[in-house]
Design an enzyme around this catalytic site. Structure first.
Site, short mmCIF file in Angstrom:
data_model
loop_
_atom_site.label_atom_id
_atom_site.label_comp_id
_atom_site.label_asym_id
_atom_site.label_seq_id
_atom_site.Cartn_x
_atom_site.Cartn_y
_atom_site.Cartn_z
N ASN A 170 30.86 14.16 13.44
CA ASN A 170 29.61 14.61 13.73
C ASN A 170 29.81 16.00 14.65
OD1 ASN A 170 28.98 12.41 12.79
ND2 ASN A 170 29.55 11.18 14.72
N ASP A 193 27.07 16.53 16.30
CA ASP A 193 25.90 16.25 18.26
C ASP A 193 27.53 15.95 19.29
OD1 ASP A 193 27.09 13.08 18.43
OD2 ASP A 193 26.27 12.31 16.79
N HIS A 218 33.92 18.82 11.47
CA HIS A 218 33.01 20.22 12.11
C HIS A 218 31.65 21.08 11.80
CE1 HIS A 218 33.01 16.46 7.45
NE2 HIS A 218 34.39 18.07 8.27
N GLY A 265 31.79 4.60 10.75
CA GLY A 265 30.98 4.92 10.72
C GLY A 265 30.80 5.94 9.50
N ASN A 320 32.74 -0.25 9.55
CA ASN A 320 31.72 0.72 9.15
C ASN A 320 30.15 -0.72 8.93
OD1 ASN A 320 30.50 2.73 8.54
ND2 ASN A 320 31.18 2.23 6.42
#
Ligand code: APR
Length: 233
Positions: free
Chosen positions: A92, A94, A109, A175, A201
């Site tokens: 993520n 964020d 990432h 997730g 998940n």
């Protein structure tokens, strides 16, 4: 949980879904609105920088408007209280793991709240827009791009990740759809190094086959329960 000394956790968009940040591959996901090739590749940025900058300016605003949820808070508790090795590898962009209080976090990432200067290679925390081509605070050139690993680019800090996977005795995936390599292959790496593998998940993922155990449900419920088990209540 006895005998667990080294944990590697991989998180994906699903852990931030309950914070209101859209995932990628759902029916209402980000990639339903966009062709990945139009917004998340170096070629797209060369072809249409305005489109790409506008897309990531919106992602940055979404991140700033979101708050960590129970799953982020539970991992932050694990980070505080687990005295063995721990690495939270997140796909993520964020900063919700950090805002919940986790410190052992690696953004493979890239980060939405970071800008990277293509002229001088400096990185800057960035909360504003890039569409208006602001100057790099270090060199003054108008050459800032989102500090995001696009498709076709090399994820960050892979040596550290593979080192941690080789030492792990527990690998937990939270997730993520298991659609994007190299992250999707971490479960196999961990397994071949002898780790137990657990998936948390909402639904079965493309990689479910590789996990010793899959628990299905929302991260906001599954993650606090699992952290409670690891820490013994
Ligand atoms: N709790 C747990 N899991 C959830 C929840 C939830 N509340 N909501 C959704 N999920 C699950 C979905 O079922 C799906 O399997 O999260 C997964 C999200 O999958 P993707 O949208 O494919 O996101 P992710 O796996 O993080 O994508 C990987 O692909 O597009 C690139 O670079 C981008 O980092 C991203 C990478």
């Amino acid at each position: 949980m006895d005998g667990i000394r080294n944990i590697v956790i991989l998180t994906g968009a699903g852990i931030s879904a309950e914070s209101g940040i859209r995932t990628f591959r759902a029916d209402d996901g980000l990639w339903e609105d966009h062709q990945v090739e139009d917004v998340a590749t170096p070629q797209a940025f060369r072809r249409d920088p305005e489109l790409v900058q506008r897309f990531y300016d919106t992602r940055r605003a979404d991140i700033l408007a979101a708050e960590p949820n129970a799953a982020h808070r539970a991992l932050a508790r694990l980070d505080r209280e687990f005295d063995g090795g721990l690495l939270i590898v997140t796909q993520n962009i964020d900063d919700l793991h950090e805002r919940a209080g986790a410190t052992r976090v690696l953004h493979m990432h890239g980060e939405g709240l970071s800008a990277w200067c293509m002229a001088c290679d400096a990185r800057h925390r960035w909360t504003g827009t890039l569409l208006d081509e602001p100057s790099c605070p270090a060199c003054g050139k108008q050459a800032l791009r989102p500090d995001i690993v696009w498709f076709g680019e090399m994820p960050y800090r892979m040596d550290e990740i593979f080192g941690a996977l080789a030492r792990a005795d527990l690998f937990v995936s939270i997730g993520t759809s298991g659609a994007v390599y190299p992250a999707a292959g971490f479960v196999q790496q961990a397994k071949s190094a002898g780790a137990r593998t657990l998936e948390l998940n909402l639904e079965r993922s493309q990689g479910s086959y590789w996990f010793d155990e899959s628990r299905l449900g929302p991260a906001g419920e599954l993650v606090p329960a699992w952290v409670g088990e690891v820490l013994g209540g």
